[in-house]
Design a protein around this motif. Structure first.
Motif, PDB file in Angstrom:
ATOM      1  N   LYS A  59      74.247 150.536  31.290  1.00 19.54           N
ATOM      2  CA  LYS A  59      73.727 149.692  32.368  1.00 19.54           C
ATOM      3  C   LYS A  59      73.046 148.479  31.766  1.00 19.54           C
ATOM      4  O   LYS A  59      72.442 148.559  30.683  1.00 19.54           O
ATOM      5  CB  LYS A  59      72.714 150.457  33.231  1.00 19.54           C
ATOM      6  N   VAL A  60      73.109 147.372  32.496  1.00 12.86           N
ATOM      7  CA  VAL A  60      72.373 146.162  32.140  1.00 12.86           C
ATOM      8  C   VAL A  60      71.696 145.635  33.402  1.00 12.86           C
ATOM      9  O   VAL A  60      72.118 145.936  34.517  1.00 12.86           O
ATOM     10  CB  VAL A  60      73.301 145.075  31.549  1.00 12.86           C
ATOM     11  N   GLY A  61      70.632 144.837  33.206  1.00 12.02           N
ATOM     12  CA  GLY A  61      69.980 144.220  34.352  1.00 12.02           C
ATOM     13  C   GLY A  61      68.539 144.634  34.566  1.00 12.02           C
ATOM     14  O   GLY A  61      67.957 144.332  35.615  1.00 12.02           O
ATOM     15  N   VAL A  62      67.940 145.303  33.573  1.00 10.85           N
ATOM     16  CA  VAL A  62      66.523 145.662  33.634  1.00 10.85           C
ATOM     17  C   VAL A  62      65.889 145.319  32.294  1.00 10.85           C
ATOM     18  O   VAL A  62      66.458 145.610  31.239  1.00 10.85           O
ATOM     19  CB  VAL A  62      66.333 147.165  33.931  1.00 10.85           C
ATOM     20  N   VAL A  63      64.715 144.679  32.334  1.00  7.94           N
ATOM     21  CA  VAL A  63      63.980 144.375  31.108  1.00  7.94           C
ATOM     22  C   VAL A  63      62.767 145.288  31.006  1.00  7.94           C
ATOM     23  O   VAL A  63      62.245 145.766  32.007  1.00  7.94           O
ATOM     24  CB  VAL A  63      63.559 142.893  31.037  1.00  7.94           C
ATOM     25  N   ARG A  64      62.316 145.512  29.764  1.00 12.15           N
ATOM     26  CA  ARG A  64      61.204 146.423  29.490  1.00 12.15           C
ATOM     27  C   ARG A  64      60.109 145.682  28.730  1.00 12.15           C
ATOM     28  O   ARG A  64      60.004 145.772  27.510  1.00 12.15           O
ATOM     29  CB  ARG A  64      61.701 147.610  28.651  1.00 12.15           C
ATOM     30  N   PRO A  65      59.236 144.961  29.419  1.00 11.15           N
ATOM     31  CA  PRO A  65      58.149 144.267  28.724  1.00 11.15           C
ATOM     32  C   PRO A  65      57.121 145.211  28.116  1.00 11.15           C
ATOM     33  O   PRO A  65      56.392 144.826  27.205  1.00 11.15           O
ATOM     34  CB  PRO A  65      57.504 143.409  29.815  1.00 11.15           C
ATOM     35  N   SER A  66      57.023 146.429  28.626  1.00 12.12           N
ATOM     36  CA  SER A  66      56.060 147.405  28.124  1.00 12.12           C
ATOM     37  C   SER A  66      56.582 148.803  28.459  1.00 12.12           C
ATOM     38  O   SER A  66      57.533 148.948  29.229  1.00 12.12           O
ATOM     39  CB  SER A  66      54.686 147.185  28.775  1.00 12.12           C
ATOM     40  N   PRO A  67      55.948 149.857  27.927  1.00 10.88           N
ATOM     41  CA  PRO A  67      56.432 151.216  28.211  1.00 10.88           C
ATOM     42  C   PRO A  67      56.402 151.599  29.686  1.00 10.88           C
ATOM     43  O   PRO A  67      57.128 152.512  30.091  1.00 10.88           O
ATOM     44  CB  PRO A  67      55.473 152.101  27.398  1.00 10.88           C
ATOM     45  N   THR A  68      55.600 150.937  30.488  1.00 15.55           N
ATOM     46  CA  THR A  68      55.483 151.318  31.905  1.00 15.55           C
ATOM     47  C   THR A  68      56.234 150.400  32.854  1.00 15.55           C
ATOM     48  O   THR A  68      56.228 150.619  34.061  1.00 15.55           O
ATOM     49  CB  THR A  68      54.003 151.343  32.331  1.00 15.55           C
TER      50      THR A  68
END
Length: 307
Positions: free
Chosen positions: A110-119
């Motif tokens: 899957k693509v289309g989500v970013v993770r700036p932090s663990p939460t």
């Protein structure tokens, strides 16, 4: 806009035989119990609940590789991951474990989500970003074409046609075989189908979480795979002596296997992807394919879990 909907063979979920296999997109046959790899990651917080952080590669890498190889050896043909799982480390783990991929093994990402932090799980549907992340997924998975690529979430900041158009472009370039959507309703699927053929939909769905009944019915009618994540969450009705436990004992199965068998019976296009870091639970989940849930038992579970 030209309607590019690909309508696969329609299936009537009320009369279809409970088959152990399904063809994703009409041409990718898989056994109907897959394996979701989200749990093969480490990070702060409870790794087993819906708030799991899925932030870093597994500390026990050898164990995770052995589990993936064991899944395939036991007949699993659908392996599900995402670029957001451990910031791409989940895809790298799959490649380390399973590349070169054997014939008949389908890798979905899957693509289309970013993770700036663990939460944080933040949708980002800029078309150029979706194409870039797919290129990175191709590299991490060590493949020239992704079998099934999902838009992880629809981003309201960009038109659906632009987001699906980016995936359609990748498909036309031969880098993606089939396109999927995740956490969508029927109207969103229909809108997406105006731009690209949708082969699979992945939503939260199980006996205790039934918000997507209309989506299950729609995908069955369209011949689209419906891939429930967290498929074995069972709720209070799974307690000892409860309806699910009672029927499981009738079948000589576990409650988890019976919950999965209910999903397989619910619609012939349903492909559960239970995730686990336990080899014993993996074997238990795969064993659900052999559970012969009768129509009367299916109806009793249905009635009990809707009460």
């Amino acid at each position: 806009m030209t309607n590019t909907t690909t309508r696969h063979t329609a299936i009537d979920p009320t009369t279809a035989h409970v088959s152990p296999t399904f063809r994703i997109g009409g041409d990718l046959p898989v056994r109907r119990i897959g394996y979701g790899t989200m749990r093969l990651a480490d990070g702060p917080g409870d790794p087993t609940g819906p708030e799991a952080r899925i932030w870093t590669a597994p500390a026990d890498r050898a164990g995770a590789i052995a589990l993936l190889r064991g899944a395939v050896e036991q007949g699993v043909q659908l392996i599900d991951t995402a670029d957001a799982y451990a910031l791409g480390a989940g895809e790298e783990l799959i490649a380390d474990a399973l590349h070169p991929y054997r014939d008949g093994l389908v890798i979905a990402t899957k693509v289309g989500v970013v993770r700036p932090s663990p939460t944080e799980w933040v949708p980002l549907g800029h078309p150029a970003y979706l194409r870039q992340q797919t290129e990175l997924s191709l590299r991490r998975l060590r493949t020239d074409r992704i079998d099934l690529l999902y838009l992880h979430r629809i981003d309201p900041a960009y038109p659906v046609a632009e987001q699906l158009g980016a995936l359609r472009q990748l498909q036309e370039e031969g880098k993606v075989r089939h396109i999927g959507l995740s956490e969508v309703g029927v109207e969103e699927i229909r809108e997406a189908q105006e731009t690209a053929p949708v082969a699979s939909v992945q939503n939260l769905y199980n006996l205790a979480a039934r918000d997507h009944e209309e989506v299950v019915t729609y995908t069955a009618a369209q011949g689209i795979a419906f891939v429930p994540f967290f498929p074995v969450a069972m709720g209070a009705h799974a307690t000892p002596g409860g309806p699910l436990d009672t029927i499981a004992k009738e079948l000589g199965a576990t409650a988890a296997q019976t919950a999965l068998a209910w999903l397989l019976h619910r619609s012939p296009t349903v492909l559960p992807i239970p995730g686990t870091a336990s080899a014993a639970h993996l074997a238990e989940n795969i064993g659900a394919l052999a559970v012969a849930l009768g129509q009367e038992q299916f109806t009793r579970i249905e009635a009990a879990t809707r009460a």
